[in-house]
Design a protein around this motif. Sequence first.
Motif, PDB file in Angstrom:
ATOM      1  N   GLU A   1      37.089  45.402  38.535  1.00 20.40           N
ATOM      2  CA  GLU A   1      37.103  44.833  37.179  1.00 20.40           C
ATOM      3  C   GLU A   1      38.392  44.065  36.892  1.00 20.40           C
ATOM      4  O   GLU A   1      38.366  43.003  36.264  1.00 20.40           O
ATOM      5  CB  GLU A   1      36.912  45.940  36.139  1.00 20.40           C
ATOM      6  N   SER A   2      39.523  44.585  37.352  1.00 17.73           N
ATOM      7  CA  SER A   2      40.793  43.892  37.087  1.00 17.73           C
ATOM      8  C   SER A   2      40.818  42.518  37.752  1.00 17.73           C
ATOM      9  O   SER A   2      41.397  41.564  37.207  1.00 17.73           O
ATOM     10  CB  SER A   2      41.976  44.734  37.576  1.00 17.73           C
ATOM     11  N   VAL A   3      40.182  42.404  38.917  1.00 20.26           N
ATOM     12  CA  VAL A   3      40.106  41.107  39.608  1.00 20.26           C
ATOM     13  C   VAL A   3      39.262  40.138  38.784  1.00 20.26           C
ATOM     14  O   VAL A   3      39.636  38.970  38.583  1.00 20.26           O
ATOM     15  CB  VAL A   3      39.519  41.270  41.024  1.00 20.26           C
ATOM     16  N   ALA A   4      38.123  40.615  38.295  1.00 17.64           N
ATOM     17  CA  ALA A   4      37.240  39.759  37.492  1.00 17.64           C
ATOM     18  C   ALA A   4      37.948  39.269  36.228  1.00 17.64           C
ATOM     19  O   ALA A   4      37.878  38.085  35.873  1.00 17.64           O
ATOM     20  CB  ALA A   4      35.971  40.526  37.124  1.00 17.64           C
ATOM     21  N   LEU A   5      38.646  40.175  35.545  1.00 20.52           N
ATOM     22  CA  LEU A   5      39.333  39.802  34.309  1.00 20.52           C
ATOM     23  C   LEU A   5      40.465  38.808  34.577  1.00 20.52           C
ATOM     24  O   LEU A   5      40.601  37.794  33.865  1.00 20.52           O
ATOM     25  CB  LEU A   5      39.892  41.054  33.623  1.00 20.52           C
ATOM     26  N   SER A   6      41.279  39.086  35.586  1.00 17.60           N
ATOM     27  CA  SER A   6      42.408  38.204  35.881  1.00 17.60           C
ATOM     28  C   SER A   6      41.930  36.833  36.343  1.00 17.60           C
ATOM     29  O   SER A   6      42.520  35.805  35.985  1.00 17.60           O
ATOM     30  CB  SER A   6      43.315  38.830  36.948  1.00 17.60           C
ATOM     31  N   PHE A   7      40.878  36.811  37.166  1.00 20.47           N
ATOM     32  CA  PHE A   7      40.353  35.526  37.637  1.00 20.47           C
ATOM     33  C   PHE A   7      39.754  34.741  36.478  1.00 20.47           C
ATOM     34  O   PHE A   7      39.901  33.515  36.399  1.00 20.47           O
ATOM     35  CB  PHE A   7      39.312  35.755  38.721  1.00 20.47           C
ATOM     36  N   GLY A   8      39.074  35.421  35.552  1.00 18.29           N
ATOM     37  CA  GLY A   8      38.529  34.720  34.387  1.00 18.29           C
ATOM     38  C   GLY A   8      39.633  34.084  33.555  1.00 18.29           C
ATOM     39  O   GLY A   8      39.514  32.923  33.120  1.00 18.29           O
ATOM     40  N   ARG A   9      40.721  34.813  33.339  1.00 16.04           N
ATOM     41  CA  ARG A   9      41.844  34.245  32.577  1.00 16.04           C
ATOM     42  C   ARG A   9      42.509  33.100  33.348  1.00 16.04           C
ATOM     43  O   ARG A   9      42.977  32.136  32.746  1.00 16.04           O
ATOM     44  CB  ARG A   9      42.873  35.346  32.273  1.00 16.04           C
ATOM     45  N   PHE A  10      42.545  33.245  34.665  1.00 15.91           N
ATOM     46  CA  PHE A  10      43.102  32.173  35.511  1.00 15.91           C
ATOM     47  C   PHE A  10      42.308  30.887  35.321  1.00 15.91           C
ATOM     48  O   PHE A  10      42.887  29.796  35.148  1.00 15.91           O
ATOM     49  CB  PHE A  10      43.063  32.615  36.975  1.00 15.91           C
ATOM     50  N   LEU A  11      40.975  30.986  35.328  1.00 16.01           N
ATOM     51  CA  LEU A  11      40.130  29.802  35.143  1.00 16.01           C
ATOM     52  C   LEU A  11      40.306  29.202  33.743  1.00 16.01           C
ATOM     53  O   LEU A  11      40.347  27.986  33.575  1.00 16.01           O
ATOM     54  CB  LEU A  11      38.666  30.174  35.384  1.00 16.01           C
ATOM     55  N   GLN A  12      40.439  30.078  32.755  1.00 15.23           N
ATOM     56  CA  GLN A  12      40.613  29.587  31.382  1.00 15.23           C
ATOM     57  C   GLN A  12      41.944  28.871  31.196  1.00 15.23           C
ATOM     58  O   GLN A  12      42.068  27.946  30.398  1.00 15.23           O
ATOM     59  CB  GLN A  12      40.522  30.752  30.404  1.00 15.23           C
TER      60      GLN A  12
END
Length: 356
Positions: free
Chosen positions: A342-353
């Motif tokens: 989950e932490s990977v998904a959240l961090s990657f989503g913020r990275f894309l944003q």
Amino acid sequence: MANTLTDLITDADFDLRWFDLGRRVRPVSRKAAQAFEDGASPWPHPYLRQAWCGLLLTPRRTENENSADEPAVWFLRLPLDEQGKLLLPIRDRFLRALHQALHPANEAASNGQAPAKALQQALENSGLMFTPATDKRAVFHAQAAKLLGHPPSNHYPAAKAYAKDPAAFPWEQLALQGLADLAVRWDKEQENLAANLTRFAAPALISLSQGFESEAIEHQLVEPLIARARQSLESDTPDFALVIAVIRGISHSPATGMRQQFLRWILQQNPAGAATQPEVLAAIGSRCNEDLSQAVLAKSWLERLSASQPQETFNLLLSDLLFLPQLRNVLLGVLRDPQRQESVALSFGRFLQSGT
């Protein structure tokens, strides 16, 4: 006017050698440098989306001249486009400034400055110069001396003596340049180093390992370095500076199996909390980047990075590695895996944003 830096420097009667000073110090072939300058090929070793270049300018000797002039050194940080290629408008503006310094259109344009002083002023005004870290600068000078067939520095004998018997020579008297010379000439001192690296004082071992990161040291040296790092991490007072230096020191070794086993141990077992230390994760990402082409290691690294570090650190390290073609698909495969942490998904989503 010259079309490339190589042309300009050659026209000024210097021989030019290119080095990369990004992740480690290493020579760049004339062919690769020429293709980069022409805008035909990307810089072979991008780091943080820039080319960190060391230019070694050696005065040419004529048949009747025995020049004792010392080589000149330029350290240039050149921004790259999305393909890793040189931004040609920046190249052209820089060349015009250097040409103007070397060939002023009239006496007034030169402001009465000697050509050498005018050239230095143009370099400083370019905004492209940088000052390498002291350890990288020492390794650069050690490599340059070896390449040119020059002797090592006067500090080298002390470093050799220490490698032969650490207990017989006070480490406080060692100079960084001497340890850099030792690192560059590790193959000549391999027997002593293999026998005694575990006995080095931590400050001396750290400096030597920083030099090793630019060398393809053999497993005979990797093994005692890893042993020293493991010993530290399993002690009551772990020395993370030493562990980070060892990670850097073994990063360019052909002993990939030994190194990757050590990295898996750190990332998966998290001894002494090492896998949550920002500088440990940065060292793995920036120096052992080729090991992250292994999906298992990439997964462990991204999980630790996303779970323990600020978003800004995640963005910085990830954007640097996604710029490398050989890593991009592996990392994206982990980042887009439906079963990702989950932490990977959240961090990657913020990275894309963030649009980094």
